[in-house]
Write a protein that holds these residues in place. Sequence first.
Motif, mmCIF file in Angstrom:
data_model
loop_
_atom_site.group_PDB
_atom_site.id
_atom_site.type_symbol
_atom_site.label_atom_id
_atom_site.label_comp_id
_atom_site.label_asym_id
_atom_site.label_seq_id
_atom_site.Cartn_x
_atom_site.Cartn_y
_atom_site.Cartn_z
ATOM 1 N N GLY A 22 -85.361 -41.445 -64.287
ATOM 2 C CA GLY A 22 -86.321 -40.586 -64.961
ATOM 3 C C GLY A 22 -86.392 -39.168 -64.425
ATOM 4 N N LEU A 23 -85.501 -38.812 -63.500
ATOM 5 C CA LEU A 23 -85.519 -37.463 -62.938
ATOM 6 C C LEU A 23 -84.764 -36.502 -63.852
ATOM 7 C CD1 LEU A 23 -84.869 -38.382 -59.216
ATOM 8 C CD2 LEU A 23 -87.016 -37.656 -60.237
ATOM 9 N N LEU A 24 -85.370 -35.374 -64.130
ATOM 10 C CA LEU A 24 -84.758 -34.374 -65.002
ATOM 11 C C LEU A 24 -84.268 -33.157 -64.234
ATOM 12 C CD1 LEU A 24 -87.295 -34.531 -67.947
ATOM 13 C CD2 LEU A 24 -85.105 -35.721 -67.719
ATOM 14 N N ALA A 25 -84.446 -33.168 -62.906
ATOM 15 C CA ALA A 25 -83.976 -32.065 -62.054
ATOM 16 C C ALA A 25 -83.623 -32.623 -60.685
ATOM 17 C CB ALA A 25 -85.044 -30.988 -61.920
ATOM 18 N N CYS A 26 -82.705 -31.938 -59.999
ATOM 19 C CA CYS A 26 -82.400 -32.258 -58.614
ATOM 20 C C CYS A 26 -81.894 -30.996 -57.942
ATOM 21 C CB CYS A 26 -81.403 -33.411 -58.492
ATOM 22 S SG CYS A 26 -79.743 -33.051 -59.075
ATOM 23 N N TRP A 27 -81.752 -31.061 -56.633
ATOM 24 C CA TRP A 27 -81.391 -29.893 -55.836
ATOM 25 C C TRP A 27 -80.252 -30.244 -54.900
ATOM 26 C CZ3 TRP A 27 -85.977 -31.500 -57.497
ATOM 27 C CH2 TRP A 27 -86.772 -30.581 -58.178
ATOM 28 N N TYR A 28 -79.387 -29.263 -54.664
ATOM 29 C CA TYR A 28 -78.259 -29.379 -53.732
ATOM 30 C C TYR A 28 -78.340 -28.224 -52.739
ATOM 31 C CZ TYR A 28 -75.834 -32.467 -57.064
ATOM 32 O OH TYR A 28 -75.478 -33.488 -57.900
ATOM 33 N N LEU A 29 -77.844 -28.442 -51.541
ATOM 34 C CA LEU A 29 -77.632 -27.349 -50.608
ATOM 35 C C LEU A 29 -76.185 -26.905 -50.769
ATOM 36 C CD1 LEU A 29 -79.389 -28.662 -47.377
ATOM 37 C CD2 LEU A 29 -80.361 -27.374 -49.281
ATOM 38 N N VAL A 30 -75.967 -25.615 -50.846
ATOM 39 C CA VAL A 30 -74.618 -25.085 -51.017
ATOM 40 C C VAL A 30 -74.346 -23.981 -49.994
ATOM 41 C CG1 VAL A 30 -74.437 -25.642 -53.462
ATOM 42 C CG2 VAL A 30 -75.368 -23.461 -52.790
ATOM 43 N N ARG A 31 -73.088 -23.892 -49.600
ATOM 44 C CA ARG A 31 -72.613 -22.826 -48.711
ATOM 45 C C ARG A 31 -71.268 -22.366 -49.258
ATOM 46 N NH1 ARG A 31 -71.901 -25.213 -43.500
ATOM 47 N NH2 ARG A 31 -74.106 -24.901 -43.116
ATOM 48 N N ASP A 32 -71.144 -21.091 -49.505
ATOM 49 C CA ASP A 32 -69.904 -20.536 -50.067
ATOM 50 C C ASP A 32 -69.498 -21.243 -51.359
ATOM 51 O OD1 ASP A 32 -69.610 -18.642 -48.047
ATOM 52 O OD2 ASP A 32 -68.423 -19.989 -46.800
ATOM 53 N N GLY A 33 -70.474 -21.615 -52.178
ATOM 54 C CA GLY A 33 -70.182 -22.264 -53.450
ATOM 55 C C GLY A 33 -69.835 -23.731 -53.369
ATOM 56 N N GLU A 34 -69.839 -24.286 -52.178
ATOM 57 C CA GLU A 34 -69.517 -25.706 -51.979
ATOM 58 C C GLU A 34 -70.781 -26.479 -51.620
ATOM 59 O OE1 GLU A 34 -66.446 -27.241 -52.102
ATOM 60 O OE2 GLU A 34 -65.513 -25.364 -52.741
ATOM 61 N N ALA A 35 -70.990 -27.609 -52.266
ATOM 62 C CA ALA A 35 -72.143 -28.445 -51.948
ATOM 63 C C ALA A 35 -72.012 -28.989 -50.527
ATOM 64 C CB ALA A 35 -72.249 -29.591 -52.940
ATOM 65 N N VAL A 36 -73.090 -28.891 -49.755
ATOM 66 C CA VAL A 36 -73.101 -29.440 -48.397
ATOM 67 C C VAL A 36 -74.106 -30.577 -48.283
ATOM 68 C CG1 VAL A 36 -72.233 -27.354 -47.278
ATOM 69 C CG2 VAL A 36 -74.692 -27.652 -47.552
ATOM 70 N N SER A 37 -74.699 -30.970 -49.413
ATOM 71 C CA SER A 37 -75.576 -32.139 -49.441
ATOM 72 C C SER A 37 -75.415 -32.800 -50.796
ATOM 73 C CB SER A 37 -77.040 -31.739 -49.244
ATOM 74 O OG SER A 37 -77.584 -31.197 -50.436
ATOM 75 N N GLY A 38 -75.793 -34.047 -50.841
ATOM 76 C CA GLY A 38 -75.831 -34.726 -52.123
ATOM 77 C C GLY A 38 -77.067 -34.287 -52.890
ATOM 78 N N PRO A 39 -77.264 -34.799 -54.082
ATOM 79 C CA PRO A 39 -78.435 -34.398 -54.842
ATOM 80 C C PRO A 39 -79.712 -34.867 -54.144
ATOM 81 C CG PRO A 39 -77.333 -36.230 -55.927
ATOM 82 C CD PRO A 39 -76.463 -35.800 -54.786
#
Length: 60
Positions: A22-39
């Motif tokens: 039921g989640l309609l949004a999530c967040w990622y950590l990014v560095r230099d355009g690359e994800a450094v965390s999962g959602p």
Amino acid sequence: MARISIMSVIGSAVPAPLRKLGLLACWYLVRDGEAVSGPMTSLPAAQALASQLESTRWQA
């Protein structure tokens, strides 16, 4: 070293397992355009992890 940023995604960009919950949004950590965390399921959680990673980076 590049700074960590928080990227939000909404709607169909949210991974299917999270949309099924039921989640309609999530967040990622990014560095230099690359994800450094999962959602991540909340902005405060993403902010806390970003802060932790930033402070660890400066201690190294």
